[in-house]
Design a protein around this motif. Structure first.
Motif, mmCIF file in Angstrom:
data_model
loop_
_atom_site.group_PDB
_atom_site.id
_atom_site.type_symbol
_atom_site.label_atom_id
_atom_site.label_comp_id
_atom_site.label_asym_id
_atom_site.label_seq_id
_atom_site.Cartn_x
_atom_site.Cartn_y
_atom_site.Cartn_z
ATOM 1 N N GLY A 22 0.715 -1.079 -0.003
ATOM 2 C CA GLY A 22 0.029 -0.026 0.093
ATOM 3 C C GLY A 22 0.529 1.073 0.442
ATOM 4 O O GLY A 22 0.793 2.207 -0.728
ATOM 5 N N THR A 23 2.207 1.519 1.022
ATOM 6 C CA THR A 23 2.932 2.603 1.299
ATOM 7 C C THR A 23 3.905 2.615 -1.087
ATOM 8 O O THR A 23 3.758 3.784 -1.200
ATOM 9 N N ILE A 24 4.241 1.686 -1.378
ATOM 10 C CA ILE A 24 4.399 1.536 -2.402
ATOM 11 C C ILE A 24 3.766 1.623 -3.640
ATOM 12 O O ILE A 24 3.866 3.169 -3.972
ATOM 13 N N TYR A 25 2.067 1.274 -3.620
ATOM 14 C CA TYR A 25 1.328 2.048 -4.482
ATOM 15 C C TYR A 25 1.169 3.546 -4.442
ATOM 16 O O TYR A 25 0.665 4.593 -5.007
ATOM 17 N N GLN A 30 2.606 9.626 -10.360
ATOM 18 C CA GLN A 30 1.528 9.491 -11.192
ATOM 19 C C GLN A 30 1.553 10.034 -12.620
ATOM 20 O O GLN A 30 3.058 11.748 -12.020
ATOM 21 N N SER A 31 1.239 10.371 -13.717
ATOM 22 C CA SER A 31 0.976 11.336 -14.391
ATOM 23 C C SER A 31 0.082 12.830 -14.014
ATOM 24 O O SER A 31 -0.428 12.922 -12.960
ATOM 25 N N ARG A 82 4.197 11.994 -4.703
ATOM 26 C CA ARG A 82 3.352 11.906 -2.908
ATOM 27 C C ARG A 82 4.796 12.455 -2.313
ATOM 28 O O ARG A 82 5.469 11.599 -2.223
ATOM 29 N N VAL A 83 4.681 13.161 -1.222
ATOM 30 C CA VAL A 83 5.976 13.172 -0.628
ATOM 31 C C VAL A 83 5.315 13.747 1.189
ATOM 32 O O VAL A 83 4.335 13.984 0.280
ATOM 33 N N LEU A 84 5.813 13.286 1.644
ATOM 34 C CA LEU A 84 5.028 13.511 3.234
ATOM 35 C C LEU A 84 5.066 14.916 3.489
ATOM 36 O O LEU A 84 6.585 15.646 3.216
ATOM 37 N N GLY A 85 4.279 15.067 4.139
ATOM 38 C CA GLY A 85 4.178 15.973 5.450
ATOM 39 C C GLY A 85 3.430 17.744 4.361
ATOM 40 O O GLY A 85 4.093 17.705 3.050
ATOM 41 N N GLY A 86 2.889 18.885 5.068
ATOM 42 C CA GLY A 86 2.677 20.142 4.415
ATOM 43 C C GLY A 86 3.768 20.543 4.182
ATOM 44 O O GLY A 86 5.139 21.340 5.246
ATOM 45 N N THR A 125 6.297 16.238 -5.517
ATOM 46 C CA THR A 125 7.533 16.747 -6.771
ATOM 47 C C THR A 125 7.344 15.761 -7.388
ATOM 48 O O THR A 125 6.996 14.590 -7.842
ATOM 49 N N PHE A 126 8.610 16.285 -8.717
ATOM 50 C CA PHE A 126 8.585 15.848 -9.466
ATOM 51 C C PHE A 126 9.259 14.362 -9.624
ATOM 52 O O PHE A 126 9.866 14.381 -8.661
#
Length: 128
Positions: A22-25, A30-31, A82-86, A125-126
């Motif tokens: 689930g974490t890897i997914y 993402q596009s 996706r990255v963690l945190g704001g 992030t890219f």
């Protein structure tokens, strides 16, 4: 070892495997269409330029038609992760606040020089 302890260990093992998958997914590349909606774009506004050394500069530049399609094509060339945190990416480096005006929604996007993108409240992030 009793049968109950064996079942608990097997259950925890499978739970751990499902958590890893689930974490890897969740953090997969993402596009651009998965990160923000790029269909039916009417226009794109470049509102504010944030400079890490100076204050912000209000641009209020609008593009539409073929220029907007070209900019959307540039956004679609990259993958996003996706990255963690704001993170307040405007204070870290040079950044642009961009509003994409759709027929259904308006999206505020902040893109900085380090490759971080904030869409509304989602951090990405890219992807390399």
């Amino acid at each position: 070892m009793t049968i109950k302890k064996k079942y608990i260990k097997v259950f925890l093992f499978f739970l751990f495997i499902i958590l890893i998958i689930g974490t890897i997914y969740y953090f997969r590349p993402q596009s651009a269409n998965d990160v923000f909606e790029l269909k039916n774009v009417e226009k794109i506004n470049f509102n504010v330029r944030f400079d890490e050394i100076k204050d912000s500069k209000f641009l209020n530049t609008e593009i539409s038609g073929e220029d907007a399609d070209y900019f959307i094509h540039l956004l679609e060339l990259s993958k996003y992760r996706r990255v963690l945190g704001g993170t307040n990416i405007q204070s870290q480096t040079n950044a642009y606040d961009i509003v994409i005006v759709n027929k259904s929604n308006n999206y505020s996007i902040v893109i900085n020089d380090r490759g971080y993108v904030v869409v509304e409240v989602s951090n990405s992030t890219f992807a390399p």
